[in-house]
Design an enzyme around this catalytic site. Sequence first.
Site, PDB file in Angstrom:
ATOM      1  CB  SER A   9      -1.144   0.119   1.216  1.00 49.43           C
ATOM      2  OG  SER A   9      -1.941   0.958   1.122  1.00 49.43           O
ATOM      3  CG  ASN A  10      -0.428   4.724  -1.335  1.00 47.35           C
ATOM      4  OD1 ASN A  10      -0.955   5.537  -0.450  1.00 47.35           O
ATOM      5  ND2 ASN A  10      -0.855   4.046  -2.306  1.00 47.35           N
ATOM      6  N   PRO A  11       1.284   5.405   1.989  1.00 51.02           N
ATOM      7  CG  PRO A  11       3.296   6.516   2.501  1.00 51.02           C
ATOM      8  CD  PRO A  11       2.613   6.144   1.395  1.00 51.02           C
ATOM      9  CB  SER A  12      -2.880   7.989   0.269  1.00 54.75           C
ATOM     10  OG  SER A  12      -4.018   8.552   0.498  1.00 54.75           O
ATOM     11  CB  ALA A  58      -2.291   7.352  -3.274  1.00 55.63           C
TER      12      ALA A  58
END
Length: 234
Positions: A40-43, A107
């Site tokens: 995943s990503n930090p959004s 994101a």
Amino acid sequence: MGLTANRYPPSPIRFRPLSLRCLITAGPTREFLDPVRFVSNPSTGKMGYALAAAARAAGWTVDLVSGPVSLPEPAGVMVYPVVSAAEMLRQTDALFGPCDILIMTAAVSDWRPQVSHPQKLKKTGEALTVEFEPTEDILAALARRRRPDQLLVGFAAETEDVEAHALAKLARKDVDLIAANSVAGPQGAFGSDQNRLVLLGRDGFRAVLGPAAKTAVATALIAQLAPFLAARSR
Ligand code: CTP
């Protein structure tokens, strides 16, 4: 006096719907390797949720397709929770037809593991090699089948050469506007309550929004869209 039949014939004039319909995507996606591990990503979804609230405050009807976030649902907004990029594509695609404005702040993960294992992978003490395959570019796919009266706004998350990369994305994805923000370092847009956006359009259009609270930047961005919408409805 009793009830009377409507004495007026139906008007031959067809009115445009009073409320604009805005479709917003927000937050990250998760691409699972097995039931307990994902990429995943930090959004955090803050910018997208702020935009949904600002669009609602402008009197628009708002559909919000949201990846996994820990934010309260904005009042008066229809929220559609999704997890993966494939789910986000399916849900956004289903809501795209009737929308007047699409704002893609999500994101979206650009890759997913080629294999998603149904059971938890057990550790072996050995290194693990995972093959990734690309996910579909949702914004580019929707842009290919848009109507000319729909306004498409993308976001560009960049760590360097922010405006140059964002302009390249505007052309590559064939959208009307792109909101560029820096996600570099601890002051970057991910997770912060503040943001600075550079809104870029065709023919050299450029507007700087912020730095300010994401709620204020969201209100400013929604206000910036008015002339573009007016131009399209003519
Ligand atoms: N986007 C999308 N589908 C994807 C990836 C991105 O719809 N699979 C959308 C985002 O929601 C955003 C825009 O495309 O509106 C740009 O996303 P960004 O992550 O900045 O760029 P990428 O297209 O992923 O390109 P790169 O990773 O090379 O910067």
